[in-house]
Design a protein around this motif. Structure first.
Motif, PDB file in Angstrom:
ATOM      1  N   THR A 148      12.451  -4.365  -0.090  1.00 46.35           N
ATOM      2  CA  THR A 148      11.571  -3.892  -1.148  1.00 46.35           C
ATOM      3  C   THR A 148      10.126  -4.218  -0.807  1.00 46.35           C
ATOM      4  OG1 THR A 148      13.309  -4.292  -2.774  1.00 46.35           O
ATOM      5  CG2 THR A 148      11.085  -4.017  -3.600  1.00 46.35           C
ATOM      6  N   SER A 149       9.224  -3.289  -1.096  1.00 44.59           N
ATOM      7  CA  SER A 149       7.810  -3.493  -0.791  1.00 44.59           C
ATOM      8  C   SER A 149       7.087  -4.096  -1.986  1.00 44.59           C
ATOM      9  CB  SER A 149       7.151  -2.160  -0.415  1.00 44.59           C
ATOM     10  OG  SER A 149       7.674  -1.664   0.790  1.00 44.59           O
ATOM     11  N   PHE A 150       6.040  -4.841  -1.688  1.00 42.13           N
ATOM     12  CA  PHE A 150       5.165  -5.393  -2.708  1.00 42.13           C
ATOM     13  C   PHE A 150       4.447  -4.259  -3.436  1.00 42.13           C
ATOM     14  CE2 PHE A 150       0.840  -6.917  -3.751  1.00 42.13           C
ATOM     15  CZ  PHE A 150       1.170  -7.908  -4.647  1.00 42.13           C
ATOM     16  N   ALA A 151       4.304  -4.363  -4.749  1.00 44.92           N
ATOM     17  CA  ALA A 151       3.676  -3.303  -5.553  1.00 44.92           C
ATOM     18  C   ALA A 151       2.291  -3.751  -6.008  1.00 44.92           C
ATOM     19  CB  ALA A 151       4.546  -2.977  -6.761  1.00 44.92           C
ATOM     20  N   PRO A 152       1.215  -3.155  -5.485  1.00 40.91           N
ATOM     21  CA  PRO A 152      -0.139  -3.551  -5.885  1.00 40.91           C
ATOM     22  C   PRO A 152      -0.525  -2.977  -7.238  1.00 40.91           C
ATOM     23  CG  PRO A 152      -0.253  -1.759  -4.323  1.00 40.91           C
ATOM     24  CD  PRO A 152       1.203  -2.124  -4.447  1.00 40.91           C
ATOM     25  N   ASP A 153      -1.547  -3.593  -7.858  1.00 42.35           N
ATOM     26  CA  ASP A 153      -2.083  -3.074  -9.112  1.00 42.35           C
ATOM     27  C   ASP A 153      -2.803  -1.755  -8.863  1.00 42.35           C
ATOM     28  OD1 ASP A 153      -1.158  -5.306 -10.417  1.00 42.35           O
ATOM     29  OD2 ASP A 153      -3.087  -6.348 -10.385  1.00 42.35           O
ATOM     30  N   ARG A 176       6.440  -7.609   2.113  1.00 41.85           N
ATOM     31  CA  ARG A 176       6.160  -6.374   2.835  1.00 41.85           C
ATOM     32  C   ARG A 176       5.351  -5.419   1.966  1.00 41.85           C
ATOM     33  NH1 ARG A 176      10.597  -2.629   6.031  1.00 41.85           N
ATOM     34  NH2 ARG A 176       9.100  -1.176   6.962  1.00 41.85           N
ATOM     35  N   LEU A 177       4.267  -4.875   2.542  1.00 45.46           N
ATOM     36  CA  LEU A 177       3.456  -3.888   1.846  1.00 45.46           C
ATOM     37  C   LEU A 177       4.026  -2.495   2.056  1.00 45.46           C
ATOM     38  CD1 LEU A 177      -0.217  -4.977   2.638  1.00 45.46           C
ATOM     39  CD2 LEU A 177       1.040  -5.324   0.527  1.00 45.46           C
ATOM     40  N   PRO A 178       3.752  -1.578   1.134  1.00 46.61           N
ATOM     41  CA  PRO A 178       4.121  -0.177   1.366  1.00 46.61           C
ATOM     42  C   PRO A 178       3.400   0.365   2.604  1.00 46.61           C
ATOM     43  CG  PRO A 178       3.549  -0.548  -0.944  1.00 46.61           C
ATOM     44  CD  PRO A 178       3.147  -1.787  -0.197  1.00 46.61           C
ATOM     45  N   THR A 179       3.813   1.510   3.074  1.00 42.63           N
ATOM     46  CA  THR A 179       3.178   2.137   4.236  1.00 42.63           C
ATOM     47  C   THR A 179       1.745   2.531   3.908  1.00 42.63           C
ATOM     48  OG1 THR A 179       3.879   4.358   3.610  1.00 42.63           O
ATOM     49  CG2 THR A 179       5.406   3.054   4.977  1.00 42.63           C
ATOM     50  N   GLU A 180       0.951   2.780   4.965  1.00 44.22           N
ATOM     51  CA  GLU A 180      -0.424   3.231   4.762  1.00 44.22           C
ATOM     52  C   GLU A 180      -0.463   4.481   3.893  1.00 44.22           C
ATOM     53  OE1 GLU A 180      -2.059   3.952   8.577  1.00 44.22           O
ATOM     54  OE2 GLU A 180      -2.482   1.853   9.022  1.00 44.22           O
ATOM     55  N   GLU A 181       0.460   5.389   4.155  1.00 55.15           N
ATOM     56  CA  GLU A 181       0.484   6.646   3.413  1.00 55.15           C
ATOM     57  C   GLU A 181       0.765   6.411   1.929  1.00 55.15           C
ATOM     58  OE1 GLU A 181       2.020   6.047   6.244  1.00 55.15           O
ATOM     59  OE2 GLU A 181       0.943   7.361   7.641  1.00 55.15           O
ATOM     60  N   ARG A 182       1.736   5.532   1.653  1.00 49.55           N
ATOM     61  CA  ARG A 182       2.075   5.249   0.251  1.00 49.55           C
ATOM     62  C   ARG A 182       0.914   4.541  -0.450  1.00 49.55           C
ATOM     63  NH1 ARG A 182       7.496   4.868  -1.121  1.00 49.55           N
ATOM     64  NH2 ARG A 182       6.712   4.394  -3.208  1.00 49.55           N
ATOM     65  N   LEU A 183       0.276   3.609   0.239  1.00 49.57           N
ATOM     66  CA  LEU A 183      -0.862   2.907  -0.353  1.00 49.57           C
ATOM     67  C   LEU A 183      -2.028   3.868  -0.594  1.00 49.57           C
ATOM     68  CD1 LEU A 183      -0.842  -0.434   1.675  1.00 49.57           C
ATOM     69  CD2 LEU A 183      -0.449  -0.184  -0.777  1.00 49.57           C
ATOM     70  N   ALA A 184      -2.279   4.752   0.361  1.00 43.71           N
ATOM     71  CA  ALA A 184      -3.355   5.731   0.201  1.00 43.71           C
ATOM     72  C   ALA A 184      -3.097   6.617  -1.009  1.00 43.71           C
ATOM     73  CB  ALA A 184      -3.495   6.573   1.469  1.00 43.71           C
ATOM     74  N   GLU A 185      -1.849   7.025  -1.187  1.00 46.70           N
ATOM     75  CA  GLU A 185      -1.481   7.847  -2.351  1.00 46.70           C
ATOM     76  C   GLU A 185      -1.643   7.054  -3.642  1.00 46.70           C
ATOM     77  OE1 GLU A 185       2.419  10.309  -4.047  1.00 46.70           O
ATOM     78  OE2 GLU A 185       2.508   9.277  -2.113  1.00 46.70           O
ATOM     79  N   ILE A 194       2.359  -9.484   3.982  1.00 50.72           N
ATOM     80  CA  ILE A 194       1.484 -10.521   3.444  1.00 50.72           C
ATOM     81  C   ILE A 194       1.766 -11.817   4.187  1.00 50.72           C
ATOM     82  CG2 ILE A 194       0.923 -11.878   1.393  1.00 50.72           C
ATOM     83  CD1 ILE A 194       1.899  -9.434  -0.260  1.00 50.72           C
ATOM     84  N   GLU A 195       0.704 -12.531   4.569  1.00 50.51           N
ATOM     85  CA  GLU A 195       0.863 -13.824   5.216  1.00 50.51           C
ATOM     86  C   GLU A 195       1.077 -14.895   4.144  1.00 50.51           C
ATOM     87  OE1 GLU A 195       1.046 -14.875   8.303  1.00 50.51           O
ATOM     88  OE2 GLU A 195       0.916 -12.867   9.154  1.00 50.51           O
ATOM     89  N   PRO A 196       2.261 -15.465   4.036  1.00 54.92           N
ATOM     90  CA  PRO A 196       2.536 -16.421   2.957  1.00 54.92           C
ATOM     91  C   PRO A 196       1.698 -17.686   3.044  1.00 54.92           C
ATOM     92  CG  PRO A 196       4.322 -16.412   4.562  1.00 54.92           C
ATOM     93  CD  PRO A 196       3.428 -15.260   4.918  1.00 54.92           C
TER      94      PRO A 196
END
Length: 248
Positions: free
Chosen positions: A2-7, A39-48, A80-82
């Motif tokens: 599962t990816s981390f979900a940003p605000d 884990r962050l979402p992909t660049e594409e998902r974050l850009a969207e 993310i670096e813990p």
């Protein structure tokens, strides 16, 4: 995984988009729960998610990578670096999300709260009030437990009635006012000056008396020009620096 979900964020077209995205993502990373995935979402998902181009997103991610908050691995993704350093320089770069980011990522203890007369030095910001709600919080490094800053917020009483104390332990006051209480923030003005630690500040921050500290005052205004919150924060001078960047 599962990816981390940003605000989410409402972008201001007067500021560089990559900078706003990086600061919003930085605040989300530093304010995350220990249970959140790394884990962050992909660049594409974050850009969207942010409504920007992939190129802008890459620039924002590079900023966070240079800071040491994330690491990028070919074919594996971005993580993310813990153990990323929390006491990073405090950046004053012109957005509300930058203020949220500077206050995030530390263990917060609510020391005291209540009502008090408006301090004489703050009377100009609350000309229509006799009393304000006050909140005293101590922030500490998550790993070492070392105190890093002491914050006192002076809030309009009608807003304080809508603040949940548990939220103030989880999030910065700016985020609580904007995202929980629903205040429409128009601007925040910041003043930083060097001072020497008085006995109370030295005790709270666990530094010698008269040690150098950074005295920060932030005034949060609504769209009608009223001061909603005056935050007075004492940062340890050996842990923080302030950077102001002006883009042409």
């Amino acid at each position: 995984m599962t990816s981390f979900a940003p605000d989410s964020i409402v972008l201001n077209r007067k500021l560089p988009l990559w900078y706003q995205v990086s600061q919003s993502l930085r605040a989300s990373i530093l304010g995350r729960s220990p249970r959140d995935p790394l884990r962050l979402p992909t660049e594409e998902r974050l850009a969207e998610h942010y409504g920007v181009s992939v190129l802008t997103m890459r620039q924002a991610l590079k900023e966070l990578e240079d800071e040491g908050l994330i690491s990028r691995h070919r074919r594996r993704g971005t993580f993310i670096e813990p153990d990323a350093l929390r006491g990073a320089p405090v950046r004053l770069l012109g957005s509300v999300d930058a203020i949220v980011a500077q206050q995030s990522g530390m263990t917060t203890e609510l020391l005291d709260h209540g009502t008090a007369s408006v301090p004489a030095e703050l009377a100009e910001y609350f000309p229509d009030l006799a009393e304000v709600a006050t909140y005293h919080r101590l922030r500490s490094d998550e790993k070492t437990g070392e105190p890093t800053n002491h914050a006192v917020n002076h809030i309009r009483p009608e807003l304080a009635e809508r603040i949940d104390l548990d939220d103030l332990v989880r999030w910065p006051m700016t985020k609580v006012l904007r995202d929980v209480v629903g205040v429409d923030i128009s601007r925040i003005t910041d003043t930083v000056e060097a001072r020497l630690a008085d006995p109370d500040t030295a005790r709270l921050l666990q530094v010698p008396l008269l040690s150098p500290i950074l005295h920060y005052t932030g005034i949060t205004y609504d769209t009608e020009g009223r001061a909603l919150d005056v935050a007075v924060i004492h940062y340890r001078g050996d842990r923080f620096s302030f950077t102001v960047t002006l883009d042409a």
